[in-house]
Design an enzyme around this catalytic site. Structure first.
Site, PDB file in Angstrom:
ATOM      1  CB  SER A 119      23.849  29.673   2.865  1.00  0.00           C
ATOM      2  OG  SER A 119      25.230  29.679   2.751  1.00  0.00           O
ATOM      3  CG  HIS A 140      24.249  28.641  -2.699  1.00  0.00           C
ATOM      4  ND1 HIS A 140      23.632  27.487  -2.299  1.00  0.00           N
ATOM      5  CD2 HIS A 140      25.059  28.996  -1.668  1.00  0.00           C
ATOM      6  CE1 HIS A 140      24.028  27.161  -1.086  1.00  0.00           C
ATOM      7  NE2 HIS A 140      24.907  28.064  -0.688  1.00  0.00           N
ATOM      8  CD  GLU A 152      21.244  25.320  -4.598  1.00  0.00           C
ATOM      9  OE1 GLU A 152      20.385  24.437  -4.463  1.00  0.00           O
ATOM     10  OE2 GLU A 152      21.594  26.059  -3.659  1.00  0.00           O
ATOM     11  CG  ASN A 190      22.358  25.289   2.189  1.00  0.00           C
ATOM     12  OD1 ASN A 190      23.087  24.313   2.285  1.00  0.00           O
ATOM     13  ND2 ASN A 190      22.839  26.506   2.003  1.00  0.00           N
TER      14      ASN A 190
HETATM   15  N1  CAA Z   1      44.073  20.966  -6.056  1.00  0.00           N
HETATM   16  C1  CAA Z   1      43.427  20.213  -6.985  1.00  0.00           C
HETATM   17  N2  CAA Z   1      42.746  19.103  -6.709  1.00  0.00           N
HETATM   18  C2  CAA Z   1      42.703  18.711  -5.432  1.00  0.00           C
HETATM   19  C3  CAA Z   1      43.324  19.441  -4.397  1.00  0.00           C
HETATM   20  C4  CAA Z   1      44.048  20.583  -4.753  1.00  0.00           C
HETATM   21  N3  CAA Z   1      44.698  21.314  -3.850  1.00  0.00           N
HETATM   22  N4  CAA Z   1      43.095  18.814  -3.231  1.00  0.00           N
HETATM   23  C5  CAA Z   1      42.354  17.736  -3.514  1.00  0.00           C
HETATM   24  N5  CAA Z   1      42.121  17.680  -4.837  1.00  0.00           N
HETATM   25  C6  CAA Z   1      41.380  16.639  -5.554  1.00  0.00           C
HETATM   26  C7  CAA Z   1      41.983  15.274  -5.222  1.00  0.00           C
HETATM   27  O1  CAA Z   1      43.098  14.996  -6.033  1.00  0.00           O
HETATM   28  C8  CAA Z   1      40.819  14.364  -5.483  1.00  0.00           C
HETATM   29  O2  CAA Z   1      40.669  14.176  -6.877  1.00  0.00           O
HETATM   30  P1  CAA Z   1      40.258  12.732  -7.497  1.00  0.00           P
HETATM   31  O3  CAA Z   1      38.899  12.436  -6.913  1.00  0.00           O
HETATM   32  O4  CAA Z   1      40.239  12.965  -8.962  1.00  0.00           O
HETATM   33  O5  CAA Z   1      41.306  11.807  -7.017  1.00  0.00           O
HETATM   34  C9  CAA Z   1      39.620  15.205  -5.008  1.00  0.00           C
HETATM   35  O6  CAA Z   1      40.049  16.568  -5.117  1.00  0.00           O
HETATM   36  C10 CAA Z   1      39.238  14.892  -3.574  1.00  0.00           C
HETATM   37  O7  CAA Z   1      40.350  15.217  -2.736  1.00  0.00           O
HETATM   38  P2  CAA Z   1      40.899  14.301  -1.561  1.00  0.00           P
HETATM   39  O8  CAA Z   1      40.927  12.871  -2.013  1.00  0.00           O
HETATM   40  O9  CAA Z   1      42.160  14.873  -1.048  1.00  0.00           O
HETATM   41  O10 CAA Z   1      39.877  14.549  -0.435  1.00  0.00           O
HETATM   42  P3  CAA Z   1      38.576  13.750  -0.090  1.00  0.00           P
HETATM   43  O11 CAA Z   1      38.371  12.565  -0.927  1.00  0.00           O
HETATM   44  O12 CAA Z   1      38.645  13.618   1.372  1.00  0.00           O
HETATM   45  O13 CAA Z   1      37.423  14.789  -0.521  1.00  0.00           O
HETATM   46  C11 CAA Z   1      35.978  16.618  -0.261  1.00  0.00           C
HETATM   47  C12 CAA Z   1      37.384  16.076   0.001  1.00  0.00           C
HETATM   48  C13 CAA Z   1      35.779  16.833  -1.756  1.00  0.00           C
HETATM   49  C14 CAA Z   1      35.892  17.948   0.468  1.00  0.00           C
HETATM   50  C15 CAA Z   1      34.929  15.578   0.268  1.00  0.00           C
HETATM   51  O14 CAA Z   1      35.230  15.239   1.605  1.00  0.00           O
HETATM   52  C16 CAA Z   1      33.520  16.084   0.189  1.00  0.00           C
HETATM   53  O15 CAA Z   1      32.900  16.078  -0.860  1.00  0.00           O
HETATM   54  N6  CAA Z   1      32.984  16.505   1.348  1.00  0.00           N
HETATM   55  C17 CAA Z   1      31.621  17.039   1.426  1.00  0.00           C
HETATM   56  C18 CAA Z   1      31.646  18.509   1.082  1.00  0.00           C
HETATM   57  C19 CAA Z   1      30.264  19.081   1.078  1.00  0.00           C
HETATM   58  O16 CAA Z   1      29.260  18.463   1.376  1.00  0.00           O
HETATM   59  N7  CAA Z   1      30.226  20.369   0.741  1.00  0.00           N
HETATM   60  C20 CAA Z   1      28.995  21.142   0.748  1.00  0.00           C
HETATM   61  C21 CAA Z   1      28.927  21.934   2.034  1.00  0.00           C
HETATM   62  S1  CAA Z   1      27.419  22.818   2.172  1.00  0.00           S
HETATM   63  C22 CAA Z   1      27.661  24.190   1.251  1.00  0.00           C
HETATM   64  O17 CAA Z   1      28.700  24.451   0.740  1.00  0.00           O
HETATM   65  C23 CAA Z   1      26.477  25.094   1.091  1.00  0.00           C
HETATM   66  C24 CAA Z   1      26.201  26.083   2.149  1.00  0.00           C
HETATM   67  O18 CAA Z   1      25.581  27.113   1.829  1.00  0.00           O
HETATM   68  C25 CAA Z   1      26.586  25.883   3.576  1.00  0.00           C
HETATM   69  P1  NAD Z   2      33.773  33.300   6.273  1.00  0.00           P
HETATM   70  O1  NAD Z   2      33.504  33.724   7.659  1.00  0.00           O
HETATM   71  O2  NAD Z   2      34.776  32.220   6.015  1.00  0.00           O
HETATM   72  O3  NAD Z   2      34.246  34.552   5.384  1.00  0.00           O
HETATM   73  C1  NAD Z   2      33.560  35.762   5.304  1.00  0.00           C
HETATM   74  C2  NAD Z   2      34.575  36.810   4.945  1.00  0.00           C
HETATM   75  O4  NAD Z   2      33.895  38.017   4.622  1.00  0.00           O
HETATM   76  C3  NAD Z   2      35.536  37.135   6.102  1.00  0.00           C
HETATM   77  O5  NAD Z   2      36.858  36.918   5.666  1.00  0.00           O
HETATM   78  C4  NAD Z   2      35.246  38.610   6.417  1.00  0.00           C
HETATM   79  O6  NAD Z   2      36.414  39.328   6.755  1.00  0.00           O
HETATM   80  C5  NAD Z   2      34.671  39.077   5.100  1.00  0.00           C
HETATM   81  N1  NAD Z   2      33.815  40.268   5.222  1.00  0.00           N
HETATM   82  C6  NAD Z   2      32.913  40.535   6.172  1.00  0.00           C
HETATM   83  N2  NAD Z   2      32.297  41.717   5.920  1.00  0.00           N
HETATM   84  C7  NAD Z   2      32.849  42.172   4.774  1.00  0.00           C
HETATM   85  C8  NAD Z   2      32.641  43.324   3.999  1.00  0.00           C
HETATM   86  N3  NAD Z   2      31.738  44.248   4.355  1.00  0.00           N
HETATM   87  N4  NAD Z   2      33.374  43.472   2.871  1.00  0.00           N
HETATM   88  C9  NAD Z   2      34.271  42.535   2.503  1.00  0.00           C
HETATM   89  N5  NAD Z   2      34.519  41.429   3.208  1.00  0.00           N
HETATM   90  C10 NAD Z   2      33.798  41.251   4.322  1.00  0.00           C
HETATM   91  O7  NAD Z   2      32.355  32.933   5.652  1.00  0.00           O
HETATM   92  P2  NAD Z   2      32.038  31.994   4.388  1.00  0.00           P
HETATM   93  O8  NAD Z   2      31.845  30.609   4.879  1.00  0.00           O
HETATM   94  O9  NAD Z   2      33.023  32.279   3.306  1.00  0.00           O
HETATM   95  O10 NAD Z   2      30.597  32.558   3.989  1.00  0.00           O
HETATM   96  C11 NAD Z   2      30.430  33.679   3.165  1.00  0.00           C
HETATM   97  C12 NAD Z   2      29.074  33.621   2.493  1.00  0.00           C
HETATM   98  O11 NAD Z   2      28.987  32.411   1.722  1.00  0.00           O
HETATM   99  C13 NAD Z   2      27.883  33.596   3.464  1.00  0.00           C
HETATM  100  O12 NAD Z   2      26.810  34.272   2.873  1.00  0.00           O
HETATM  101  C14 NAD Z   2      27.597  32.089   3.571  1.00  0.00           C
HETATM  102  O13 NAD Z   2      26.263  31.840   3.951  1.00  0.00           O
HETATM  103  C15 NAD Z   2      27.860  31.656   2.137  1.00  0.00           C
HETATM  104  N6  NAD Z   2      28.186  30.236   1.962  1.00  0.00           N
HETATM  105  C16 NAD Z   2      28.944  29.568   2.888  1.00  0.00           C
HETATM  106  C17 NAD Z   2      29.260  28.234   2.658  1.00  0.00           C
HETATM  107  C18 NAD Z   2      30.111  27.447   3.621  1.00  0.00           C
HETATM  108  O14 NAD Z   2      30.168  26.223   3.504  1.00  0.00           O
HETATM  109  N7  NAD Z   2      30.803  28.062   4.563  1.00  0.00           N
HETATM  110  C19 NAD Z   2      28.817  27.583   1.490  1.00  0.00           C
HETATM  111  C20 NAD Z   2      28.055  28.330   0.556  1.00  0.00           C
HETATM  112  C21 NAD Z   2      27.729  29.650   0.809  1.00  0.00           C
END
Ligand code: CAA
Ligand code: NAD
Length: 282
Positions: A119, A140, A152, A190
């Site tokens: 991330s 990503h 990404e 991010n």
């Molecule tokens: N199989 C297939 N499709 C499914 C499913 C399943 N098991 N579960 C849900 N779906 C479908 C639904 O049918 C629905 O489809 P339609 O829009 O066509 O009706 C869609 O997926 C949305 O599902 P829900 O209506 O059940 O759920 P929701 O409307 O509450 O949405 C969500 C759930 C998509 C997670 C929404 O809440 C969302 O977009 N949240 C924000 C998520 C976000 O910001 N993610 C990024 C996090 S940051 C990151 O990832 C980067 C990082 O490095 C940290």
């Molecule tokens: P998580 O804690 O849910 O899962 C990580 C998994 O990796 C665990 O199940 C752990 O047992 C396993 N693991 C640890 N060391 C390992 C190794 N040496 N070999 C194999 N498996 C190992 O974490 P996550 O949220 O899935 O995040 C994983 C990566 O994805 C991180 O780099 C995170 O920054 C990135 N990421 C996270 C998100 C998010 O929303 N959580 C979104 C995008 C990217």
């Protein structure tokens, strides 16, 4: 080069999703975990997602069967030996990731590509730790992987154009919408999202509102699908904490610094939805 067999390191929140979409798109996919227990849990979550999808009419029985048929799990690196691409989705820790790449390189062929789902870490540094920095890049994904369209694609300084094109093509082949992102902490999404999430915690610390009201405000006032605390719990507070520290280290800007409350919640084991408790209880 043609990608046929894909390895995924980690079957946590992200690895499970990546393995699922790869298998669903027809790639033979092998997902590796640290032990059988965690592996079983991760594979169980994939099966549940597909079963729920069938119940909702969003996934056909045929797609479910194909996905599960293309997917296998392992705890042994040697099982990744035929992979054309290995996608790493393990804990956001640079040393743990580097150790995992060394293990991968001890078994795969010289043409195998490696991509990190990091991330926030420097992809160039991760690439430089391998013997194939030209065949290494960033892929990503976003949580929940099966539902979020974006990927990404990150080109490290050393990534060859051929590798970048193959990773971009792979993202398209699994039905995602790739964008090109620079190798800068947090890439594009991010860089913008994490300061917002950290600010929500700072607002809570200042007593600006309750968790519920801040969430409701951003959901109903801005049309966000989840409020910041629901999203923090969903992403994982440990992962957010690691990301914040890495981004703060990269930019030295206070907006990336992890708020004290976040640190304490992680130390207490309140990691969000995955641990049963975060800003909310599950
Ligand atoms: N199989 C297939 N499709 C499914 C499913 C399943 N098991 N579960 C849900 N779906 C479908 C639904 O049918 C629905 O489809 P339609 O829009 O066509 O009706 C869609 O997926 C949305 O599902 P829900 O209506 O059940 O759920 P929701 O409307 O509450 O949405 C969500 C759930 C998509 C997670 C929404 O809440 C969302 O977009 N949240 C924000 C998520 C976000 O910001 N993610 C990024 C996090 S940051 C990151 O990832 C980067 C990082 O490095 C940290
Ligand atoms: P998580 O804690 O849910 O899962 C990580 C998994 O990796 C665990 O199940 C752990 O047992 C396993 N693991 C640890 N060391 C390992 C190794 N040496 N070999 C194999 N498996 C190992 O974490 P996550 O949220 O899935 O995040 C994983 C990566 O994805 C991180 O780099 C995170 O920054 C990135 N990421 C996270 C998100 C998010 O929303 N959580 C979104 C995008 C990217």
């Amino acid at each position: 080069m043609a990608i046929k067999t894909v390895g995924v390191l980690g079957c946590g929140l992200m690895g499970a999703g990546v393995a699922q979409v790869s298998a669903a798109a027809g790639f033979r996919t092998i997902v590796l975990e640290v032990n059988e227990d965690v592996l079983k849990k991760g594979l169980g979550r994939i099966e549940k997602f597909l079963t729920d999808g069938v119940a909702k009419g969003k996934v056909t029985e045929e797609v479910k069967a194909t996905t599960l048929g293309n997917l296998s799990g392992t705890t042994t690196y040697a099982d990744l030996k035929d992979c054309d691409l290995v996608i790493e989705a393990i804990v956001e820790n640079v040393d743990v990731k580097k150790q995992a790449y060394a293990q991968v390189e001890s078994v795969v062929g010289p043409a195998c590509l490696i991509a990190s789902n990091t991330s926030s870490l420097c992809v160039t540094e991760l690439a430089a730790s391998t013997k194939r920095p030209d065949k290494f890049g960033g892929l990503h994904f976003f949580n929940p992987v099966p539902l979020m369209k974006l990927v990404e694609v990150i080109k490290a300084l050393s990534t060859s154009q051929e590798t970048f094109d193959a990773l971009f093509g792979f993202a398209q082949a699994i039905g995602k919408e790739p964008i090109t992102a620079p190798d800068r902490g947090g890439f594009i999404v991010n860089r913008l999202l994490v300061p917002y999430l950290l600010d929500a915690i700072r607002c809570l610390e200042e007593g600006l509102g309750t968790v519920e009201d801040i969430d409701k405000g951003m959901k109903l006032g801005c049309g966000y699908p989840m409020g910041p605390f629901t999203l923090l719990d969903f992403v994982g507070l440990d992962t957010t904490y690691f990301i914040a520290n890495i981004l703060f280290d990269e930019f030295r800007e206070t907006r990336f610094a992890p708020p004290p409350l976040l640190k304490r919640m992680v130390l207490a084991g309140y990691l969000g939805k995955k641990s049963g408790r975060g800003f909310y209880k599950y």
